[in-house]
Write an enzyme that holds these catalytic residues in place. Sequence first.
Site, PDB file in Angstrom:
ATOM      1  CG  ASP A  34      -2.003   0.812   1.278  1.00 53.07           C
ATOM      2  OD1 ASP A  34      -1.950   2.104   0.684  1.00 53.07           O
ATOM      3  OD2 ASP A  34      -3.060   0.572   1.450  1.00 53.07           O
ATOM      4  CB  SER A  39      -4.590   4.225   4.138  1.00 51.48           C
ATOM      5  OG  SER A  39      -3.290   3.611   3.380  1.00 51.48           O
ATOM      6  CB  SER A 127     -17.998  -1.708  -7.227  1.00 45.27           C
ATOM      7  OG  SER A 127     -18.842  -0.954  -7.097  1.00 45.27           O
ATOM      8  CE1 TYR A 152     -13.944   2.521  -7.703  1.00 43.99           C
ATOM      9  CE2 TYR A 152     -16.444   2.465  -7.756  1.00 43.99           C
ATOM     10  CZ  TYR A 152     -15.530   2.008  -7.242  1.00 43.99           C
ATOM     11  OH  TYR A 152     -15.457   1.041  -6.360  1.00 43.99           O
ATOM     12  CE  LYS A 156     -13.105  -1.201  -8.095  1.00 44.89           C
ATOM     13  NZ  LYS A 156     -12.017  -1.946  -7.589  1.00 44.89           N
ATOM     14  CG  LEU A 203     -26.144   8.099   4.155  1.00 45.73           C
ATOM     15  CD1 LEU A 203     -26.557   9.566   3.964  1.00 45.73           C
ATOM     16  CD2 LEU A 203     -27.437   7.073   3.721  1.00 45.73           C
ATOM     17  CG  PHE A 221     -27.594  13.713  -2.428  1.00 47.41           C
ATOM     18  CD1 PHE A 221     -27.462  15.151  -2.210  1.00 47.41           C
ATOM     19  CD2 PHE A 221     -26.574  13.097  -2.080  1.00 47.41           C
ATOM     20  CE1 PHE A 221     -26.130  15.806  -1.657  1.00 47.41           C
ATOM     21  CE2 PHE A 221     -25.129  13.700  -1.743  1.00 47.41           C
ATOM     22  CZ  PHE A 221     -24.905  14.878  -1.484  1.00 47.41           C
TER      23      PHE A 221
HETATM   24  C1  WQD Z   1     -25.494   6.444  -0.527  1.00 52.15           C
HETATM   25  C2  WQD Z   1     -27.019   6.962  -0.621  1.00 52.15           C
HETATM   26  C3  WQD Z   1     -27.001   8.820  -1.743  1.00 52.15           C
HETATM   27  C4  WQD Z   1     -24.297  11.248   0.966  1.00 52.15           C
HETATM   28  C5  WQD Z   1     -20.684   4.564  -3.974  1.00 52.15           C
HETATM   29  C6  WQD Z   1     -20.285   4.016  -5.317  1.00 52.15           C
HETATM   30  C7  WQD Z   1     -19.968   2.654  -4.866  1.00 52.15           C
HETATM   31  C8  WQD Z   1     -19.214   2.149  -3.677  1.00 52.15           C
HETATM   32  C9  WQD Z   1     -20.146   3.118  -2.583  1.00 52.15           C
HETATM   33  C10 WQD Z   1     -16.791   2.127  -3.603  1.00 52.15           C
HETATM   34  C11 WQD Z   1     -27.453   7.704  -1.915  1.00 52.15           C
HETATM   35  C12 WQD Z   1     -27.255   9.300  -0.202  1.00 52.15           C
HETATM   36  C13 WQD Z   1     -25.182  10.229   0.336  1.00 52.15           C
HETATM   37  C14 WQD Z   1     -25.250  12.438   1.159  1.00 52.15           C
HETATM   38  C15 WQD Z   1     -27.157  11.490   0.539  1.00 52.15           C
HETATM   39  N1  WQD Z   1     -18.035   2.682  -4.017  1.00 52.15           N
HETATM   40  N2  WQD Z   1     -26.465  10.435   0.263  1.00 52.15           N
HETATM   41  N3  WQD Z   1     -26.586  12.379   1.104  1.00 52.15           N
HETATM   42  O1  WQD Z   1     -23.469   6.536  -4.308  1.00 52.15           O
HETATM   43  O2  WQD Z   1     -24.436   4.441  -3.633  1.00 52.15           O
HETATM   44  O3  WQD Z   1     -22.110   4.298  -3.758  1.00 52.15           O
HETATM   45  O4  WQD Z   1     -19.826   4.219  -2.696  1.00 52.15           O
HETATM   46  O5  WQD Z   1     -15.840   2.334  -3.525  1.00 52.15           O
HETATM   47  O6  WQD Z   1     -19.466   1.949  -6.059  1.00 52.15           O
HETATM   48  O7  WQD Z   1     -21.093   4.347  -6.234  1.00 52.15           O
HETATM   49  O8  WQD Z   1     -22.826   5.521  -2.092  1.00 52.15           O
HETATM   50  O9  WQD Z   1     -22.739   6.483   0.172  1.00 52.15           O
HETATM   51  O10 WQD Z   1     -22.387   7.962  -1.640  1.00 52.15           O
HETATM   52  O11 WQD Z   1     -24.531   7.250  -1.195  1.00 52.15           O
HETATM   53  O12 WQD Z   1     -28.328  11.594   0.512  1.00 52.15           O
HETATM   54  O13 WQD Z   1     -24.514  13.372   1.960  1.00 52.15           O
HETATM   55  O14 WQD Z   1     -26.936   8.200   0.432  1.00 52.15           O
HETATM   56  O15 WQD Z   1     -27.793   9.921  -2.604  1.00 52.15           O
HETATM   57  O16 WQD Z   1     -28.507   7.369  -2.297  1.00 52.15           O
HETATM   58  P1  WQD Z   1     -23.162   5.095  -3.536  1.00 52.15           P
HETATM   59  P2  WQD Z   1     -23.128   6.777  -0.966  1.00 52.15           P
END
Ligand code: WQD
Length: 338
Positions: A34, A39, A127, A152, A156, A203, A221
Amino acid sequence: MSKGKILVTGGTGYIGSHTVVDLLENGFDVVSADNYHNSTASVLDGIEAITGVRIVNHNIDLADQAATAKLFEEHRFDGAIHFAAFKSVGESVEQPLEYYRNNLNSMMNVMDGLQRQGSSNLVFSSSCSVYGNADELPVRETTPRKTAESPYARTKQMGEDILYDFCAHHRDFKAILLRYFNPAGAHPSGKIGESAANPASNLVPVITEVGAGKRDKLTVFGNDYDTRDGSCVRDYIHVSDLAHAHTLAVEALLGETGTENPALYNLGIGEGLTVLEVINAFEKVSGKTLNYEIGPRRAGDVIAVYADRSKATRELKWEPQYDVEDIMRTAWAWEEKR
Ligand code: WQD
């Protein structure tokens, strides 16, 4: 007696570090590679505090073919788990070449290294984003992949394709592809968790940062989707459950009897939760009221995605132990510690 020596690329990263712990606890020797892009070396202290083992990390860029070849001259591995990759969806839109160069070259160099030393057994991190806006829910491994929503996600998809082509030719090279849904939470010990290197955009870390007062509020969102409460649906999987699936995958490769190669598994809990339900879970376990507002939809979001995980449960004997409240409890404990 060691069950085998496993290379974990991205071993100090979020999922990588939890997997290193799980492998050590299950009798494997681990070497990490790594370059601390996302990290810090202090993760090695956390791993040691949990397991009592100080693992070696090689601070190399795996996209560098010569450096990676040298790693494989120094060690003979029984297998490798390839986590190391750039993973920010938004950043990948801005820097597509960096994403293709880093994510694909590193993967090919690791495959090359294994193959040259006459070993095989590769676990590749894919993913759920490869499904795009899927036609069926829950998504099964056989659900067709759709157009990737970001560079991204395309790295994958391409990584998966490269592995299929490679295995079709090198019949003795064995691989497992794991498609992660939404990893979240932290190790129950509170000693490792998600890196704070970049401002959070996922999130769960955004929720805990708002809870801790590090930022003002969370924007949800969109609440006008066709879902239970109008917010998006995802499959949140505890990082320690995800980590253990990797140990099971390595064990399956080492004792392999199956015929599918590469074998492909979804790793989600198998249940979809809305954004508002995740916020509720946080409020319940923390006793706090979260400051949030409803905002516009985020570009590129899929409406709903969650896994059919029956294949991983049937073939790898994988049973997730943690639910969304455990995820929020451990994520919150980690946030409070930081
Ligand atoms: C989750 C939900 C947002 C932030 C992405 C990648 C995926 C994986 C994980 C890995 C969604 C909502 C989020 C916020 C919100 N990647 N949200 N307000 O987009 O499902 O997946 O991350 O490395 O490949 O695509 O994850 O955590 O960004 O969002 O409402 O401030 O939370 O709209 O519905 P996502 P996320």
